[in-house]
Scaffold this motif. Sequence first.
Motif, short mmCIF file in Angstrom:
data_model
loop_
_atom_site.label_atom_id
_atom_site.label_comp_id
_atom_site.label_asym_id
_atom_site.label_seq_id
_atom_site.Cartn_x
_atom_site.Cartn_y
_atom_site.Cartn_z
N ASN A 23 -4.25 7.12 0.89
CA ASN A 23 -5.55 6.49 -0.39
C ASN A 23 -5.20 4.98 -0.22
O ASN A 23 -4.42 4.13 -0.17
CB ASN A 23 -4.59 6.72 -1.55
N ASP A 24 -6.32 4.24 -0.38
CA ASP A 24 -6.70 2.63 -0.30
C ASP A 24 -6.39 1.98 -1.90
O ASP A 24 -6.93 2.01 -2.57
CB ASP A 24 -7.97 1.88 0.29
N LYS A 73 19.07 11.39 23.12
CA LYS A 73 19.42 9.95 22.16
C LYS A 73 18.56 9.31 22.12
O LYS A 73 17.56 8.43 23.24
CB LYS A 73 20.60 7.96 22.68
N TYR A 74 18.02 8.83 20.88
CA TYR A 74 16.86 8.33 20.70
C TYR A 74 17.15 7.25 19.22
O TYR A 74 17.73 6.75 18.94
CB TYR A 74 15.91 8.57 19.76
N LYS A 75 16.09 5.93 19.79
CA LYS A 75 16.41 4.97 18.68
C LYS A 75 15.08 5.46 17.46
O LYS A 75 13.68 5.09 18.25
CB LYS A 75 16.24 3.55 19.34
N ILE A 76 15.04 4.71 16.49
CA ILE A 76 14.00 4.80 14.82
C ILE A 76 13.71 3.90 14.58
O ILE A 76 15.14 3.18 14.57
CB ILE A 76 14.53 5.68 14.05
N VAL A 77 13.16 3.20 14.39
CA VAL A 77 12.68 1.52 14.06
C VAL A 77 11.70 1.80 13.23
O VAL A 77 10.74 2.32 13.21
CB VAL A 77 11.84 1.04 15.07
N GLY A 78 12.24 1.30 11.47
CA GLY A 78 11.46 0.91 10.53
C GLY A 78 10.40 0.17 10.10
O GLY A 78 11.00 -1.52 10.65
N GLN A 79 9.30 0.08 9.85
CA GLN A 79 8.80 -1.37 9.07
C GLN A 79 8.33 -1.13 8.10
O GLN A 79 8.16 0.18 7.64
CB GLN A 79 7.81 -1.37 10.75
N ALA A 80 8.16 -2.61 7.05
CA ALA A 80 7.89 -2.02 6.27
C ALA A 80 6.20 -3.22 6.05
O ALA A 80 6.90 -4.97 6.52
CB ALA A 80 8.28 -3.05 4.82
N GLU A 81 5.77 -2.66 5.50
CA GLU A 81 4.29 -3.77 5.07
C GLU A 81 4.28 -4.83 3.68
O GLU A 81 3.81 -3.39 2.57
CB GLU A 81 3.34 -4.34 5.71
N GLY A 83 0.99 -0.99 0.07
CA GLY A 83 0.27 0.12 0.16
C GLY A 83 1.12 1.27 0.18
O GLY A 83 2.15 1.04 -0.16
N ALA A 84 0.01 2.72 -0.27
CA ALA A 84 0.93 3.98 -0.17
C ALA A 84 1.93 4.30 0.55
O ALA A 84 2.62 4.89 1.46
CB ALA A 84 0.00 4.66 -0.28
N ASP A 85 1.00 3.29 2.31
CA ASP A 85 1.85 3.62 3.98
C ASP A 85 2.91 1.57 4.06
O ASP A 85 3.01 1.63 4.92
CB ASP A 85 0.91 3.50 5.07
N MET A 86 3.89 1.32 2.70
CA MET A 86 4.59 0.78 2.94
C MET A 86 4.93 0.63 4.24
O MET A 86 5.35 -0.14 4.88
CB MET A 86 4.84 0.45 1.45
N PHE A 87 6.06 1.86 4.33
CA PHE A 87 7.71 2.33 5.62
C PHE A 87 6.37 3.35 6.07
O PHE A 87 5.69 4.26 6.29
CB PHE A 87 8.38 2.94 5.02
N THR A 88 6.43 2.60 7.43
CA THR A 88 6.33 3.86 8.36
C THR A 88 7.47 3.53 10.00
O THR A 88 8.63 2.88 9.81
CB THR A 88 4.62 3.14 9.75
N TYR A 89 7.74 4.52 10.80
CA TYR A 89 8.53 4.36 11.63
C TYR A 89 7.86 4.98 12.80
O TYR A 89 7.26 5.61 12.94
CB TYR A 89 9.39 5.46 11.22
N THR A 90 8.81 4.27 13.75
CA THR A 90 8.95 4.65 15.12
C THR A 90 9.86 5.46 15.99
O THR A 90 10.93 4.65 15.54
CB THR A 90 7.89 3.35 16.09
N ILE A 91 9.78 6.44 16.85
CA ILE A 91 11.08 6.82 17.62
C ILE A 91 10.33 6.46 19.21
O ILE A 91 9.53 6.42 20.05
CB ILE A 91 10.33 8.35 17.72
N TYR A 92 11.73 5.95 19.38
CA TYR A 92 11.70 5.09 21.22
C TYR A 92 12.81 6.20 21.92
O TYR A 92 14.07 6.65 21.24
CB TYR A 92 12.35 3.97 21.18
#
Length: 181
Positions: free
Chosen positions: A112-113, A148-156, A86-95
Motif C-alpha cells: 500500500n502506498d 552459514k548465511y548473513k542477513i542484512v536489514g535495510q531501513a528507508e 512507507g509500509a515497506d520501511m524495513f527490507t531484508y536480504t540473505i547472503y
Amino acid sequence: MKKRNFLFMLIVSSSLLLTSCNDANNTIATQGEHTKTVDMEHANEPSESMFRIEMQSPPTITAGETFEVKGYLVNQSETAWDIFHGADMFTYTIYDDEGKSLPNHEGMIAVNDIGLGTTLQPNSKYNYDGEQHVSSKLYQLSVDQPGKYKIVGQAEFYITYDNKSHRFQIKSEPLEVNVDP
C-alpha cells in the motif's frame, strides 16, 4: 517509485505546514525521567551516522522453514527526529557464504502506498513490520539449504529539517546465522 516519492513529499510538505504553526524554535524531547529542550535552529542536520539498524533473529533456524527477523532503527543522536516512511520501511536480504544474495521466495510483493510518521526519541529504537499494508510479511524469511548465511536489514525513511527533505537508506551490519538441516 515516483508515486511513493510524491506521497512522501506530500506528507513532508503537510508536516512543514503544521509545524510552522507551532513554535518552530523549540522541541521538547523526553529522555527517561529527564526532559531536554532542543533548539532546532542550532541542532545538527540529520546524517546517516546518527542512526543504525539493529537486527534480531531466532536462536535456531531450520532449512526450508520460515523464520522471522526484526530490524530496529536506532537513533544514536541527542535529538528527537520526526521520521516518515512507507509500509515497506524495513527490507531484508540473505547472503550465502560466497556473498551471493538469495532470491526472494515471494516473487512480487504488493505494498500500500501509505505514508507513516513517528518521532524517534534520542537513544531509542523503532520497528515497523508493515502490518496489513504489505501482501506478505517482509520480515518472514526462509532458506532452503543448511549452512552459514548473513542477513542484512535495510531501513528507508525521510526526515524534514530546515525546510529540506532528507532521504535515508541505512543498512545493518550483517547478522550471521546458522541454518540447520
